[in-house]
Design a protein around this motif. Structure first.
Motif, PDB file in Angstrom:
ATOM      1  N   GLY A  39      44.077  33.690  70.795  1.00 54.09           N
ATOM      2  CA  GLY A  39      43.009  32.816  70.322  1.00 54.09           C
ATOM      3  C   GLY A  39      41.982  33.542  69.487  1.00 54.09           C
ATOM      4  O   GLY A  39      42.319  34.360  68.625  1.00 54.09           O
ATOM      5  N   ASP A  40      40.696  33.271  69.757  1.00 52.85           N
ATOM      6  CA  ASP A  40      39.642  33.847  68.918  1.00 52.85           C
ATOM      7  C   ASP A  40      39.421  35.342  69.168  1.00 52.85           C
ATOM      8  O   ASP A  40      38.610  35.970  68.496  1.00 52.85           O
ATOM      9  N   GLN A  41      40.155  35.911  70.126  1.00 41.94           N
ATOM     10  CA  GLN A  41      40.071  37.360  70.345  1.00 41.94           C
ATOM     11  C   GLN A  41      41.110  38.122  69.529  1.00 41.94           C
ATOM     12  O   GLN A  41      41.087  39.352  69.490  1.00 41.94           O
ATOM     13  N   ALA A  42      42.016  37.392  68.884  1.00 42.04           N
ATOM     14  CA  ALA A  42      43.110  38.046  68.175  1.00 42.04           C
ATOM     15  C   ALA A  42      42.604  38.965  67.062  1.00 42.04           C
ATOM     16  O   ALA A  42      43.081  40.100  66.920  1.00 42.04           O
ATOM     17  N   ALA A  43      41.668  38.497  66.265  1.00 41.82           N
ATOM     18  CA  ALA A  43      41.205  39.285  65.125  1.00 41.82           C
ATOM     19  C   ALA A  43      40.643  40.628  65.568  1.00 41.82           C
ATOM     20  O   ALA A  43      40.959  41.679  64.971  1.00 41.82           O
ATOM     21  N   GLU A  44      39.822  40.616  66.603  1.00 45.09           N
ATOM     22  CA  GLU A  44      39.233  41.864  67.077  1.00 45.09           C
ATOM     23  C   GLU A  44      40.285  42.802  67.648  1.00 45.09           C
ATOM     24  O   GLU A  44      40.341  43.990  67.293  1.00 45.09           O
ATOM     25  N   LEU A  45      41.145  42.276  68.533  1.00 42.88           N
ATOM     26  CA  LEU A  45      42.119  43.128  69.206  1.00 42.88           C
ATOM     27  C   LEU A  45      43.169  43.659  68.235  1.00 42.88           C
ATOM     28  O   LEU A  45      43.547  44.840  68.295  1.00 42.88           O
ATOM     29  N   LEU A  46      43.641  42.815  67.328  1.00 38.42           N
ATOM     30  CA  LEU A  46      44.630  43.276  66.359  1.00 38.42           C
ATOM     31  C   LEU A  46      44.000  44.169  65.295  1.00 38.42           C
ATOM     32  O   LEU A  46      44.677  45.009  64.701  1.00 38.42           O
ATOM     33  N   GLY A  47      42.697  43.995  65.083  1.00 35.81           N
ATOM     34  CA  GLY A  47      42.014  44.837  64.116  1.00 35.81           C
ATOM     35  C   GLY A  47      42.082  46.306  64.474  1.00 35.81           C
ATOM     36  O   GLY A  47      42.217  47.161  63.584  1.00 35.81           O
ATOM     37  N   TYR A  48      41.997  46.620  65.771  1.00 34.17           N
ATOM     38  CA  TYR A  48      42.108  48.019  66.181  1.00 34.17           C
ATOM     39  C   TYR A  48      43.455  48.595  65.758  1.00 34.17           C
ATOM     40  O   TYR A  48      43.543  49.718  65.262  1.00 34.17           O
ATOM     41  N   HIS A  49      44.523  47.829  65.979  1.00 34.63           N
ATOM     42  CA  HIS A  49      45.864  48.311  65.638  1.00 34.63           C
ATOM     43  C   HIS A  49      46.036  48.405  64.123  1.00 34.63           C
ATOM     44  O   HIS A  49      46.655  49.344  63.624  1.00 34.63           O
ATOM     45  N   ARG A  50      45.491  47.435  63.397  1.00 31.26           N
ATOM     46  CA  ARG A  50      45.621  47.473  61.932  1.00 31.26           C
ATOM     47  C   ARG A  50      44.921  48.704  61.345  1.00 31.26           C
ATOM     48  O   ARG A  50      45.430  49.345  60.428  1.00 31.26           O
ATOM     49  N   GLN A  51      43.748  49.013  61.881  1.00 33.78           N
ATOM     50  CA  GLN A  51      42.961  50.108  61.327  1.00 33.78           C
ATOM     51  C   GLN A  51      43.391  51.473  61.839  1.00 33.78           C
ATOM     52  O   GLN A  51      43.237  52.486  61.148  1.00 33.78           O
ATOM     53  N   HIS A  52      43.932  51.504  63.072  1.00 32.75           N
ATOM     54  CA  HIS A  52      44.253  52.792  63.705  1.00 32.75           C
ATOM     55  C   HIS A  52      45.661  52.776  64.296  1.00 32.75           C
ATOM     56  O   HIS A  52      45.899  53.343  65.370  1.00 32.75           O
ATOM     57  N   GLY A  53      46.586  52.138  63.599  1.00 29.94           N
ATOM     58  CA  GLY A  53      47.934  51.970  64.126  1.00 29.94           C
ATOM     59  C   GLY A  53      48.669  53.257  64.415  1.00 29.94           C
ATOM     60  O   GLY A  53      49.550  53.307  65.269  1.00 29.94           O
ATOM     61  N   HIS A  54      48.291  54.344  63.728  1.00 32.92           N
ATOM     62  CA  HIS A  54      48.937  55.631  63.935  1.00 32.92           C
ATOM     63  C   HIS A  54      48.387  56.371  65.142  1.00 32.92           C
ATOM     64  O   HIS A  54      48.960  57.374  65.578  1.00 32.92           O
ATOM     65  N   GLN A  55      47.256  55.911  65.667  1.00 33.76           N
ATOM     66  CA  GLN A  55      46.589  56.606  66.771  1.00 33.76           C
ATOM     67  C   GLN A  55      47.497  56.593  68.005  1.00 33.76           C
ATOM     68  O   GLN A  55      48.038  55.545  68.379  1.00 33.76           O
ATOM     69  N   PRO A  56      47.735  57.754  68.654  1.00 30.85           N
ATOM     70  CA  PRO A  56      48.742  57.831  69.725  1.00 30.85           C
ATOM     71  C   PRO A  56      48.523  56.848  70.879  1.00 30.85           C
ATOM     72  O   PRO A  56      49.495  56.328  71.420  1.00 30.85           O
ATOM     73  N   ILE A  57      47.278  56.612  71.267  1.00 30.37           N
ATOM     74  CA  ILE A  57      47.043  55.712  72.393  1.00 30.37           C
ATOM     75  C   ILE A  57      47.463  54.289  72.050  1.00 30.37           C
ATOM     76  O   ILE A  57      48.170  53.619  72.823  1.00 30.37           O
ATOM     77  N   LEU A  58      47.071  53.810  70.888  1.00 27.83           N
ATOM     78  CA  LEU A  58      47.455  52.458  70.489  1.00 27.83           C
ATOM     79  C   LEU A  58      48.959  52.368  70.249  1.00 27.83           C
ATOM     80  O   LEU A  58      49.596  51.364  70.601  1.00 27.83           O
ATOM     81  N   ALA A  59      49.537  53.395  69.654  1.00 27.03           N
ATOM     82  CA  ALA A  59      50.981  53.382  69.413  1.00 27.03           C
ATOM     83  C   ALA A  59      51.738  53.340  70.734  1.00 27.03           C
ATOM     84  O   ALA A  59      52.720  52.603  70.880  1.00 27.03           O
TER      85      ALA A  59
END
Length: 286
Positions: A39-59
């Motif tokens: 829902g309305d939390q998607a933009a914020e939560l997916l934004g972390y992955h979009r901006q820092h997708g290479h970061q080991p913790i998120l990966a």
């Protein structure tokens, strides 16, 4: 307790959704509804992955969420092919199987979760026009009502004389070993041949460096949000606990061996870590 989705449910759904946006082929798992369910939390939560997708913790969060989902639904597909038609999701959270999988119409799906979580999920599904009438919702607060789990499932229409597949993902690390055992005792009252798929976190001494880093940072973060990690098992300990409750471990795999080796020949940031394992067990007769 007044709550909707747990933080862990949101993080897992965001990881599954981000996998389709951030990572390259081959896809480990395709959850076409995860983003909509946020829902309305998607933009914020997916934004972390979009901006820092290479970061080991998120990966590694994406590895965790997609590998266990892939393994579970592969096991379910094999079970359905052999005649099983009951599927129980313990701590269903934002799992979307019942609403997007072509297998869903062939099985009776029972989603077990906290009543508030289920209410929020059903409202979100209704808002995006998804039919929920085929799903049996089983409201149970597993923190305090584990002894009622079997009765709640039977009330919802589960046939206790026929095997089911039970998935229990992203939960055992938030329970004490005794609490995990109490739930297994309830599952042990189901029909022989019932299959259980669960994941669990390794103790620190069995993690590699990537697993240790992930565990240290993520467990501290979840503890701050009221969801501390409480349960850790070696493969031998998990196998023994399952055996105590009548389950025979069929397969126990880490992230690397859970998938075909070709899946790890990647050009993105996804790498397997020694952190969590997935167990597949079968309930014995008697």
């Amino acid at each position: 307790m007044n709550r909707t989705y747990s933080n862990s449910a949101r993080v897992a759904a965001a990881a599954r959704a981000a996998h389709l946006i951030v990572d390259n082929e081959p896809r480990i798992f395709q959850d076409s509804l995860a983003e909509a369910l946020l829902g309305d939390q998607a933009a914020e939560l997916l934004g972390y992955h979009r901006q820092h997708g290479h970061q080991p913790i998120l990966a590694n969060a994406r590895v965790q969420a997609t590998v266990r989902a892939r393994v579970t639904e592969d096991i379910l597909a094999d079970a359905v092919a052999s005649g099983v038609d009951q599927y129980v999701l313990l701590g269903a959270g934002l799992d979307s199987f019942a609403y997007r999988s072509p297998l869903a119409p062939t099985v009776r799906v029972f989603e077990v979760d906290h009543p508030a979580t289920q209410t929020a999920k059903r409202e979100r599904l209704s808002a995006i026009g998804v039919d929920t009438t085929r799903v049996r919702y089983v409201p149970v607060d597993l923190e305090v009502e584990t002894p009622t789990l079997r009765d709640r499932l039977l009330d919802a229409g589960l046939d206790p004389t026929r095997p089911a597949v039970v998935s229990w993902l992203g939960v055992t690390m938030y329970l004490t070993p005794n609490a995990t055992g109490a739930t297994l005792a309830q599952l042990a009252t189901l029909a022989p041949g019932t299959q259980l798929v669960l994941d669990y976190i390794l103790p620190a001494e069995q993690r590699d460096e990537a697993g240790k880093m992930y565990a240290e940072l993520v467990s501290a973060h979840t503890a701050e949000r009221g969801e501390p990690w409480l349960g850790f098992f070696t493969p031998d300990q998990m196998s023994a606990l399952l055996a105590t409750h009548g389950f025979r471990m069929v397969r126990d795999v880490g992230q690397r061996e859970a998938l075909d080796p070709a899946m790890w020949q990647r050009t993105d940031a996804l790498r397997p870590a020694a952190l969590a394992r997935i167990g597949h067990a079968v309930l014995r007769a008697g």
